[in-house]
Design a protein around this motif. Structure first.
Motif, PDB file in Angstrom:
ATOM      1  N   LYS A  13       0.871  -1.178   0.000  1.00  0.00           N
ATOM      2  CA  LYS A  13       0.000   0.000   0.000  1.00  0.00           C
ATOM      3  C   LYS A  13       0.903   1.221   0.000  1.00  0.00           C
ATOM      4  O   LYS A  13       1.805   1.302   0.808  1.00  0.00           O
ATOM      5  N   PRO A  14       0.687   2.169  -0.934  1.00  0.00           N
ATOM      6  CA  PRO A  14       1.522   3.378  -0.894  1.00  0.00           C
ATOM      7  C   PRO A  14       1.441   4.010   0.501  1.00  0.00           C
ATOM      8  O   PRO A  14       0.362   4.172   1.039  1.00  0.00           O
ATOM      9  N   ASN A  15       2.607   4.308   1.091  1.00  0.00           N
ATOM     10  CA  ASN A  15       2.582   4.859   2.449  1.00  0.00           C
ATOM     11  C   ASN A  15       3.461   6.098   2.585  1.00  0.00           C
ATOM     12  O   ASN A  15       4.383   6.126   3.398  1.00  0.00           O
ATOM     13  N   PRO A  22       3.975  -3.991  -5.404  1.00  0.00           N
ATOM     14  CA  PRO A  22       3.894  -2.529  -5.433  1.00  0.00           C
ATOM     15  C   PRO A  22       2.757  -1.994  -6.285  1.00  0.00           C
ATOM     16  O   PRO A  22       2.426  -0.821  -6.185  1.00  0.00           O
ATOM     17  N   THR A  23       2.136  -2.837  -7.101  1.00  0.00           N
ATOM     18  CA  THR A  23       1.075  -2.313  -7.973  1.00  0.00           C
ATOM     19  C   THR A  23      -0.288  -2.890  -7.635  1.00  0.00           C
ATOM     20  O   THR A  23      -1.271  -2.592  -8.300  1.00  0.00           O
ATOM     21  N   SER A  24      -0.363  -3.696  -6.577  1.00  0.00           N
ATOM     22  CA  SER A  24      -1.643  -4.384  -6.344  1.00  0.00           C
ATOM     23  C   SER A  24      -2.745  -3.430  -5.932  1.00  0.00           C
ATOM     24  O   SER A  24      -3.916  -3.755  -6.038  1.00  0.00           O
ATOM     25  N   ALA A  25      -2.378  -2.233  -5.452  1.00  0.00           N
ATOM     26  CA  ALA A  25      -3.430  -1.288  -5.055  1.00  0.00           C
ATOM     27  C   ALA A  25      -3.663  -0.228  -6.135  1.00  0.00           C
ATOM     28  O   ALA A  25      -4.342   0.752  -5.885  1.00  0.00           O
ATOM     29  N   LEU A  26      -3.081  -0.438  -7.323  1.00  0.00           N
ATOM     30  CA  LEU A  26      -3.118   0.633  -8.325  1.00  0.00           C
ATOM     31  C   LEU A  26      -3.937   0.281  -9.566  1.00  0.00           C
ATOM     32  O   LEU A  26      -4.162  -0.890  -9.874  1.00  0.00           O
ATOM     33  N   ASP A  27      -4.327   1.320 -10.296  1.00  0.00           N
ATOM     34  CA  ASP A  27      -5.071   1.135 -11.537  1.00  0.00           C
ATOM     35  C   ASP A  27      -4.111   0.687 -12.655  1.00  0.00           C
ATOM     36  O   ASP A  27      -2.900   0.786 -12.510  1.00  0.00           O
ATOM     37  N   LEU A  62      -1.719  13.458  -3.544  1.00  0.00           N
ATOM     38  CA  LEU A  62      -1.471  12.896  -4.878  1.00  0.00           C
ATOM     39  C   LEU A  62      -2.338  11.657  -5.089  1.00  0.00           C
ATOM     40  O   LEU A  62      -2.885  11.099  -4.140  1.00  0.00           O
ATOM     41  N   SER A  63      -2.429  11.236  -6.342  1.00  0.00           N
ATOM     42  CA  SER A  63      -3.197  10.015  -6.615  1.00  0.00           C
ATOM     43  C   SER A  63      -2.413   8.800  -6.123  1.00  0.00           C
ATOM     44  O   SER A  63      -1.222   8.884  -5.856  1.00  0.00           O
ATOM     45  N   GLY A  64      -3.093   7.651  -6.034  1.00  0.00           N
ATOM     46  CA  GLY A  64      -2.452   6.445  -5.532  1.00  0.00           C
ATOM     47  C   GLY A  64      -1.205   6.069  -6.315  1.00  0.00           C
ATOM     48  O   GLY A  64      -0.174   5.718  -5.753  1.00  0.00           O
ATOM     49  N   GLY A  65      -1.302   6.145  -7.642  1.00  0.00           N
ATOM     50  CA  GLY A  65      -0.160   5.787  -8.478  1.00  0.00           C
ATOM     51  C   GLY A  65       1.000   6.745  -8.277  1.00  0.00           C
ATOM     52  O   GLY A  65       2.168   6.322  -8.225  1.00  0.00           O
ATOM     53  N   GLN A  66       0.695   8.032  -8.141  1.00  0.00           N
ATOM     54  CA  GLN A  66       1.748   9.010  -7.891  1.00  0.00           C
ATOM     55  C   GLN A  66       2.364   8.783  -6.514  1.00  0.00           C
ATOM     56  O   GLN A  66       3.582   8.838  -6.348  1.00  0.00           O
ATOM     57  N   GLN A  67       1.507   8.478  -5.536  1.00  0.00           N
ATOM     58  CA  GLN A  67       2.020   8.223  -4.188  1.00  0.00           C
ATOM     59  C   GLN A  67       3.014   7.061  -4.200  1.00  0.00           C
ATOM     60  O   GLN A  67       4.051   7.113  -3.546  1.00  0.00           O
ATOM     61  N   MET A  91      -2.047   4.831  18.757  1.00  0.00           N
ATOM     62  CA  MET A  91      -2.510   3.605  18.111  1.00  0.00           C
ATOM     63  C   MET A  91      -3.211   3.914  16.793  1.00  0.00           C
ATOM     64  O   MET A  91      -3.271   3.067  15.916  1.00  0.00           O
ATOM     65  N   ALA A  92      -3.738   5.141  16.676  1.00  0.00           N
ATOM     66  CA  ALA A  92      -4.410   5.524  15.435  1.00  0.00           C
ATOM     67  C   ALA A  92      -3.412   5.814  14.315  1.00  0.00           C
ATOM     68  O   ALA A  92      -3.789   5.910  13.160  1.00  0.00           O
ATOM     69  N   VAL A  93      -2.133   5.943  14.656  1.00  0.00           N
ATOM     70  CA  VAL A  93      -1.138   6.218  13.610  1.00  0.00           C
ATOM     71  C   VAL A  93      -0.864   4.922  12.841  1.00  0.00           C
ATOM     72  O   VAL A  93      -0.524   3.897  13.438  1.00  0.00           O
ATOM     73  N   ASP A  94      -1.069   4.989  11.532  1.00  0.00           N
ATOM     74  CA  ASP A  94      -0.931   3.809  10.687  1.00  0.00           C
ATOM     75  C   ASP A  94       0.464   3.181  10.822  1.00  0.00           C
ATOM     76  O   ASP A  94       1.475   3.867  10.673  1.00  0.00           O
ATOM     77  N   ASP A  95       0.489   1.875  11.103  1.00  0.00           N
ATOM     78  CA  ASP A  95       1.768   1.178  11.242  1.00  0.00           C
ATOM     79  C   ASP A  95       2.613   1.254   9.972  1.00  0.00           C
ATOM     80  O   ASP A  95       3.835   1.165  10.030  1.00  0.00           O
ATOM     81  N   SER A  96       1.951   1.422   8.833  1.00  0.00           N
ATOM     82  CA  SER A  96       2.720   1.451   7.583  1.00  0.00           C
ATOM     83  C   SER A  96       3.652   2.666   7.553  1.00  0.00           C
ATOM     84  O   SER A  96       4.676   2.641   6.875  1.00  0.00           O
ATOM     85  N   LEU A  97       3.304   3.725   8.301  1.00  0.00           N
ATOM     86  CA  LEU A  97       4.204   4.874   8.368  1.00  0.00           C
ATOM     87  C   LEU A  97       5.455   4.535   9.170  1.00  0.00           C
ATOM     88  O   LEU A  97       6.570   4.918   8.826  1.00  0.00           O
ATOM     89  N   ARG A  98       5.252   3.801  10.263  1.00  0.00           N
ATOM     90  CA  ARG A  98       6.412   3.381  11.061  1.00  0.00           C
ATOM     91  C   ARG A  98       7.312   2.489  10.204  1.00  0.00           C
ATOM     92  O   ARG A  98       8.523   2.648  10.178  1.00  0.00           O
ATOM     93  N   GLU A  99       6.665   1.536   9.478  1.00  0.00           N
ATOM     94  CA  GLU A  99       7.441   0.637   8.614  1.00  0.00           C
ATOM     95  C   GLU A  99       8.248   1.415   7.588  1.00  0.00           C
ATOM     96  O   GLU A  99       9.425   1.123   7.356  1.00  0.00           O
TER      97      GLU A  99
END
Ligand SMILES: Nc1ncnc2c1ncn2[C@@H]1O[C@H](COP(=O)(O)OP(=O)(O)O)[C@@H](O)[C@H]1O
Ligand SMILES: [Mg+2]
Lengths: 250, 278
Positions: free
Chosen positions: A92-94, A173-178, A147-152, B160-168
């Motif tokens: 998931k883009p993070n 890396p693309t499973s959440a993208l269009d 930004l959009s998901g793909g840009q993110q 706890m509301a902070v998304d773990d993916s940010l920590r990762e």
């Protein structure tokens, strides 16, 4: 010598044996794809390669992962330096909830690069490297979440590139993208190959054939078959690989 | 016939009930606020803000200043302890750690205790045992213990509301724990933590039972940690209790209400900001 050698590697979540005796040699500047049904251990192995599994409670391992011949699980290895050398892009883009610029500069700043001119240069180079410079160059102060998901996702790739890793791990890396963003990222992966060793997890077999040099097929925590992508998809040795790639797998 | 059915349909009844309860809630609030304003505003004279309290002017200015001092001191003590505890619980403690369970049970229990019990404890421990007498110090310490669970809980929830993916993402770039917490987690959790702190302010401002026997009810401005004073709420309570100054008590009520409304508004604003994840 291979860039990464995985030797007799086992991984457990408490009592659950999630990876069983994995052996794999990964060459420099090759793209390796991990395929297999979900839950078969692809992500677990990927996370083991830059020790992100250290963060998972109850996770233990044995065996070796050699990076340029040196076991990354040795006591004297600094995890933060290791993760600088082996970067990661997530499913998931993070992006961080901060500006595009600060997202990209986060890694370099972490490793004590604070000179403004130098940072500007790294930010531009990384965004160019991730094929997103033209889309965001006038708006580097914009919050990356807008930004959009793909840009993110490309921002996340740029962020990973900014610390100049040697290896890039990409977990679906693309499973959440269009489809359009997906094809942009796929061609980006092709370009990145010149400079980086890439391991990409995908559950999309066309993607594996399109982007990778080598493919490993996983099933229930084991590597069933690991070969050149062309060979694995045209003349699979194992019956189970064949069933999977022809879609006959239960 | 068909309109009759509509009136008695289940959906219709539920809707009416919901509207009715909304009306009652809003009506009650409106009534209380309106009543206090109508009774209080005409008595809100300049005299009531005189620097010195006398039995003629029953000034609330000393009480306002005491309230500010008490709130500030309480936060100075409770915020760092509460926030650090919250961070420890979420970011550092391992799951199933006995010590963590203990802290959780303690904070939950503490937050359910009626405030008069804090008052009694404060009186017996700080006022008598430690010999602080009725004082700003005894009041502050009691109030700090009282709001601690609130701050710990809101810090925990915000973290706890902070998304773990940010920590990762941060760890994945080679950042250490401290950098991850300060640069990534804290900015995201800040509105939530702040709204807990602001709720604590509201709690202290509105408190009487826990302060009556710790801070005391001296009408003059407190002139130091070891001297007694009274907060606005206590001032209002004492005025209406003495029976001579009921009108003035309403005037104090107006000021108190305005302060509490402002605090609640601020807290709502911050938690909205948190929800939007900005
Ligand atoms: N943190 C964890 N704790 C316990 N079991 C886990 C954890 N992460 C993954 N697993 C289990 O390990 C197996 C492999 O998971 P994973 O590596 O995520 O597979 P994949 O990426 O191939 O879908 C699955 O059975 C999954 O349920
Ligand atoms: Mg996975």
């Amino acid at each position: 010598m291979s860039k990464l050698s995985i030797r007799n590697f086992n991984l457990y979540y408490d009592d659950f044996h999630a990876l069983k005796d994995i052996n794999m040699e990964i060459g420099e500047k090759e793209i390796t794809a991990f395929i297999g049904p979900s839950g078969c251990g692809k992500s677990s192995l990927l996370k083991s390669l830059n020790r992100m599994n250290d963060l998972v409670e109850g996770c233990s391992i044995n065996g070796e992962v050699l990076l340029d011949g040196k076991n990354i699980y040795d006591k004297d290895v600094d995890v933060n330096t290791l993760r600088k050398r082996i970067g990661m892009v997530f499913q998931k883009p993070n992006p961080f909830p901060m500006s595009i610029y600060d997202n990209i500069a986060y890694g370099p700043r972490t490793h004590n690069i604070n000179n403004k001119a130098r940072l500007d240069e790294i930010v531009e180079k990384s965004l160019r490297g991730a094929a997103i410079w033209d889309e965001v160059k006038d708006d580097l102060k914009k919050n990356a979440l807008r930004l959009s998901g793909g840009q993110q996702q490309r921002i996340c790739i740029a962020r990973a590139l900014a610390v100049e890793p040697e290896i890039l791990l990409m977990d679906e890396p693309t499973s959440a993208l269009d489809p359009i963003s997906t094809s942009k990222i796929e061609s980006l992966v092709q370009e990145l190959k010149d400079k980086y060793t890439i391991i990409i997890v995908t559950h999309n077999m066309q993607q594996a054939t399109r982007v990778s040099d080598k493919t490993a097929f996983f099933l229930s925590g084991e590597v069933i078959e690991f070969n050149d992508t062309d060979t694995l998809f045209s003349i699979p040795k194992d019956k189970r690989t064949e069933d999977y790639i022809t879609g006959r797998f239960g | 016939m068909s309109s009759l059915r509509r009136i008695f349909s289940f959906d219709h009844i539920i809707r009416s009930l919901i509207k009715l309860s909304a009306l009652i809630t809003f009506g009650a609030l409106f009534f209380i606020v309106g009543y206090i304003f109508i009774r209080g505003i005409p008595h809100l004279t300049l005299d009531m803000f005189a620097l010195e309290y006398t039995t003629e002017n029953v000034s609330m200015l000393p009480a306002i200043i005491t309230t500010l001092m008490l709130v500030a001191l309480t936060l100075v003590i409770a915020t760092p302890i509460g926030v650090f505890t919250g961070f420890y619980l979420v970011e550092y403690a391992k799951k199933g750690n006995k010590f963590v369970d203990l802290i959780r049970i303690t904070t939950e229990t503490l937050s359910g205790i009626p405030s008069i019990v804090y008052g009694l404890f404060g009186m017996l421990f700080f006022v008598y045992r430690l010999g602080f007498s009725y004082s700003l110090l005894a009041g502050t310490l009691t109030a700090a213990i009282m709001v601690l669970p609130l701050i710990i809980r809101s810090t925990e929830e915000a973290l706890m509301a902070v998304d773990d993916s940010l920590r990762e993402a941060s760890f994945g770039l080679g950042a250490g724990k401290l950098r991850t917490i300060f640069r990534v987690v804290l900015p995201v959790a800040m509105p939530g933590i702040l709204s807990g702190v602001i709720l604590s302010i509201g709690r202290v401002v509105g408190e009487t039972a826990a302060l009556m026997y710790t801070l005391g009810t001296a009408a003059k401005m407190t002139d130091g940690l070891f001297s007694s004073g009274r907060t606005l709420s206590l001032h209002m309570f004492v005025l209406s209790n003495e029976g001579l100054y009921v009108n003035e008590a309403y005037a104090v009520g107006v000021v108190l209400l305005l302060i509490v409304l402002a605090i609640n508004g601020l807290s709502t604003y911050l938690s909205n900001k948190l929800r939007k994840g900005e």
